[in-house]
Design a protein around this motif. Structure first.
Motif, PDB file in Angstrom:
ATOM      1  N   GLU A 190      -3.995   3.227   0.696  1.00 51.79           N
ATOM      2  CA  GLU A 190      -3.226   3.904  -0.753  1.00 51.79           C
ATOM      3  C   GLU A 190      -2.285   2.749  -0.927  1.00 51.79           C
ATOM      4  OE1 GLU A 190      -4.345   5.590  -2.620  1.00 51.79           O
ATOM      5  OE2 GLU A 190      -5.298   6.961  -0.915  1.00 51.79           O
TER       6      GLU A 190
ATOM      7  N   THR B 128      -8.571   8.265   3.418  1.00 49.27           N
ATOM      8  CA  THR B 128      -7.942   7.926   4.534  1.00 49.27           C
ATOM      9  C   THR B 128      -7.906   8.575   5.644  1.00 49.27           C
ATOM     10  OG1 THR B 128      -5.785   7.617   2.692  1.00 49.27           O
ATOM     11  CG2 THR B 128      -5.125   7.840   5.274  1.00 49.27           C
TER      12      THR B 128
ATOM     13  N   THR C 111      -0.226   3.180   2.102  1.00 50.01           N
ATOM     14  CA  THR C 111      -0.590   4.215   2.755  1.00 50.01           C
ATOM     15  C   THR C 111      -1.352   3.305   4.337  1.00 50.01           C
ATOM     16  OG1 THR C 111      -0.767   5.823   2.356  1.00 50.01           O
ATOM     17  CG2 THR C 111      -1.457   6.186   4.194  1.00 50.01           C
TER      18      THR C 111
ATOM     19  N   ASN D  83       2.914   6.355   5.558  1.00 51.56           N
ATOM     20  CA  ASN D  83       3.109   5.883   4.257  1.00 51.56           C
ATOM     21  C   ASN D  83       4.498   4.568   4.347  1.00 51.56           C
ATOM     22  OD1 ASN D  83       1.111   7.788   2.967  1.00 51.56           O
ATOM     23  ND2 ASN D  83       2.857   8.944   3.412  1.00 51.56           N
TER      24      ASN D  83
ATOM     25  N   THR E 106       6.808  -3.064   4.835  1.00 47.83           N
ATOM     26  CA  THR E 106       6.033  -2.719   3.751  1.00 47.83           C
ATOM     27  C   THR E 106       4.685  -4.545   3.888  1.00 47.83           C
ATOM     28  OG1 THR E 106       6.191  -1.186   2.397  1.00 47.83           O
ATOM     29  CG2 THR E 106       4.802  -2.687   1.276  1.00 47.83           C
TER      30      THR E 106
ATOM     31  N   GLY F   2       7.177   3.111  -1.103  1.00 43.15           N
ATOM     32  CA  GLY F   2       7.578   4.002  -1.802  1.00 43.15           C
ATOM     33  C   GLY F   2       7.649   3.506  -3.128  1.00 43.15           C
TER      34      GLY F   2
ATOM     35  N   GLY G 112       4.535   0.079  -2.343  1.00 48.85           N
ATOM     36  CA  GLY G 112       4.653   0.654  -1.367  1.00 48.85           C
ATOM     37  C   GLY G 112       2.857   1.089  -0.442  1.00 48.85           C
TER      38      GLY G 112
END
Lengths: 461, 461
Positions: free
Chosen positions: A210, A53, A170, A180, A195, A183, A168
């Motif tokens: 991610e 990242t 990143t 982020n 999201t 989740g 979720g």
């Protein structure tokens, strides 16, 4: 090279790991195209092969500071030109970020975008779990690309599309900040559904680094029915009757040009006289699946099937699914193809298929049609000789006509491949000016400089 | 009344149908609160009871022209104060827009926001279909409110949440324009995922006036297991083992204070000495469900269950589900309640429940805990005497502590009720400054004047 650009490359090399920055033109060639094979692909300033990242953040931050465009890419298997390189841009490749971690206790996968769909499926299967979304390209498409395009596949008719499995992620924003979203939770309604907004945003709002995916218990071995039909309408009427009264885990359609191309490539003995063929599976518990497939067989007979073949052997069934999956490469042997991806409400599938037949005749272009018929998502493959300019132009004209037809039938111009650069010119026709403007307002709010994947989805400013 | 406001009311009355505009204070009282019962609810300028999308457009357009706030509401069953009225605002009620049309051929429902969830379920059932999302309030909550909050429920553990069933919608934007998003298609990736963005946006981005929902074949009659545990940890360990190895269609948790409140209300003979009770269902085919429930029973025994009761009779099973559903009204008989809605990853459920027990002791506040345990979504009910100011303050302090705990455990401050006004002060703690700012950018892009439901989700400017 312009001095801003030269300075940017210098700083990329300084800030990123050794070998992460490619500037050699020959080496960059591997990162200029996706499977849309855009002849107008540009030559990037540099290719960045991020390892984490933080690498993505550094690349985006530096590009943003210079006002240079960033074109994210995964495995380069996209079909709409969403990853076509542009002159002077940074191509940001996620192909080295491939970690996969399965958490069996919560039935979740924590994956990086460069991992292939097939690798996620395999890692889940190793823990007795299943990641359902299954684009035909699952063996060579990346999960990041799947999320970026909200990819579909064959089992969507029963199991939904990629977004239904994304909990979720990143994301690196246009200014280089990483956030982020969501989740490891099925339920979370705190704040806007960001999201889900990033799923399908094709790299125009941020770069996904991610991903948290929901997994489910494994699919049961399917029972398979293959049915041939002497008319297109018999097949599409059967599709409508099947989706109305049963719930297959797969309901695929191939027309005669497709069947013949696949038969030529496989010699597996498909019915090359049929106007269309359906490949249907039920993955319910064996007794329930047998009963469901029996009902489906009755429906096929009531709609004039010329041949029905049923097998409870999963391997034999898989051979037919493989045949269906190889339809695109099989048709590609006949020439270059323009791969359509329209979708209509199921009751209009017959009108769509007949309309495509008319467009084929009118433009004198071979169009092989395959469809995820159970969800109305249809892939007409327009075949042309790339050396024949007139034919190429007719193919492009027909490509547009198929989208016009889908819109007229209450359908969409892209069911699962994304808008990319190839379908961008038709987006306003489909969405209308007000919805396009709504899209643009969100794009502008999240990427005011317009550096993220310019030209994809939205017209280049 | 300020002259801008007076003029706005005049124009609303002139442009909207007779009886659509209420200005009488006594009649407006029915539209000032939702079930969060905010003591600070204001007195609106007027209540508009829209009959169609055009009414909503007229109301929003006139309000926007005057810079007056619009507070949309459905059935008023919300638990986070998302529909609490504000002084001088227009309350825009969708309660008269209740049409439901089921299309069996495509398995879709075309519904208006004021229809109750139970009415959508009933209309679908009449055509042999099922709309799964099932908030406990399904008999008196509106489908528009469900979509606006991305509502959850009991079957989400297997069947997902509201957003998983929303395919399209008509939304009236902050300037009064109406747009159609998505459509009657499972697959559609043309443009950003705006349909999904509006799901869960709690009336802050637009007013949803028509909804297209995906339906599925009917659920099979469930087999039910009720298991009591002498310790909280025994029950939460069982939950984790169950979700790891089986796929129940319901997995509900009640702690001792909840069991006792329900038993006092129902006299159905629940085990009031148990520390916790699980109500578990499997809705697979009968033989498969029996096998699954047998595994679950073994898991409960391995985790020290004191009593297991199994029934394949759906009516008997439904009695236990009804008992679970009446937990909130049963606990409400003991005093006023603050209804929490936190969620954690399942492996942290035990820590959450034990932590809540500690918060209860520390603040000397009765907290009855019920949970959609299978997805980690937990509803601690904080009981207080509204006449006792000190107790009320302790309850509010404990309410915040429960959210702090959920955040510390990697969970969310709201799993299914929404942020509304009640949880707005905690949103930044949960999301962090960067993600909150991302939310605000989208809010500002879609509602630059900030007239749509100000104070809900986002802090009042």
């Amino acid at each position: 090279m312009h001095s801003t650009a030269a300075l940017l490359v210098e700083r990329l090399i300084a800030e990123l790991p050794t070998d992460a920055v490619i500037t050699d033109p020959a080496s960059m060639d591997a990162y200029r195209w996706d499977r849309a094979n855009d002849p107008d692909a540009g030559t990037p300033l540099a290719v960045v092969r991020a390892t984490c990242t933080e690498d993505v953040q550094a690349a985006v931050r530096l590009a943003a500071a210079s006002g240079i465009a960033v074109i994210p890419r995964g495995a380069g298997s996209g079909l709409s030109g969403g990853s076509t390189a542009a002159d002077g841009a940074i191509v940001l490749s996620l192909d080295r970020m491939r970690e996969i971690r399965i958490e069996p206790a919560t039935r979740m996968a924590f994956v990086q975008p460069g991992a292939f769909n097939a690798e996620v499926k395999a890692a889940a299967a190793a823990q007795g779990l299943w990641y359902p979304p299954d684009p035909s390209s699952f063996e060579f498409c990346s999960i990041g690309g799947n999320v970026a395009t909200n990819a579909g596949g064959l089992c969507c008719v029963k199991y939904g599309v990629t977004t239904d499995y994304v909990l979720g992620m990143t994301v690196v924003l246009a200014d280089g900040r990483a956030v982020n979203l969501g989740g490891p939770r099925v339920k979370d309604v705190a704040g806007l559904s960001l999201t889900k907004l990033f799923v399908g945003s094709e790299g125009t709002l941020g770069v996904i680094t991610e991903i948290i995916l929901r997994l489910v218990p494994p699919q049961k071995p399917p029972t398979t029915l293959v049915a041939s039909f002497p008319t297109l309408t018999g097949a599409t009427d059967a599709v409508l009757a099947i989706t109305r009264s049963t719930r297959p885990s797969m309901l695929e359609f191939m027309d005669r040009p497709t069947i013949r191309a696949v038969e030529a490539a496989t010699r597996m003995g498909l019915d090359t006289d049929a106007a269309a063929m359906l490949v249907i599976q039920s993955d319910d518990d064996p007794a329930v699946a047998a009963a469901e497939i029996a009902i489906i067989e009755q429906i096929c007979m009531a709609n004039g099937t010329s041949e029905c073949y049923l097998t409870a052997d999963p391997d034999e069934g898989e051979a037919f699914v493989q045949a269906r999956r190889m339809a695109i490469p099989a048709v590609e042997k006949q020439g270059s193809i323009l791969l359509e991806d329209v979708g209509v409400p199921i009751p209009r599938l017959g009108d769509l298929v007949l309309g495509i037949e008319a467009i084929s005749a009118e433009h004198d272009i071979t169009i092989a049609v395959l469809a995820h018929a159970g969800d109305g998502n249809t892939h007409p493959l327009l075949v042309f000789d790339p050396a024949d300019d007139a034919q190429r132009q007719r193919a492009h004209a027909a490509y547009g006509k198929v989208m016009d037809l889908a819109i007229a039938l209450g359908g969409t111009i892209t069911g699962e491949h994304g808008v990319g650069r190839l379908k961008q010119p038709w987006l306003e026709d489909y969405l209308g000016a007000d919805v396009l403007e709504l899209n643009q307002r969100i794009k502008h709010a999240l990427d005011p400089q317009g550096i993220l994947n310019p030209g994809a989805v939205f017209a280049r400013q």
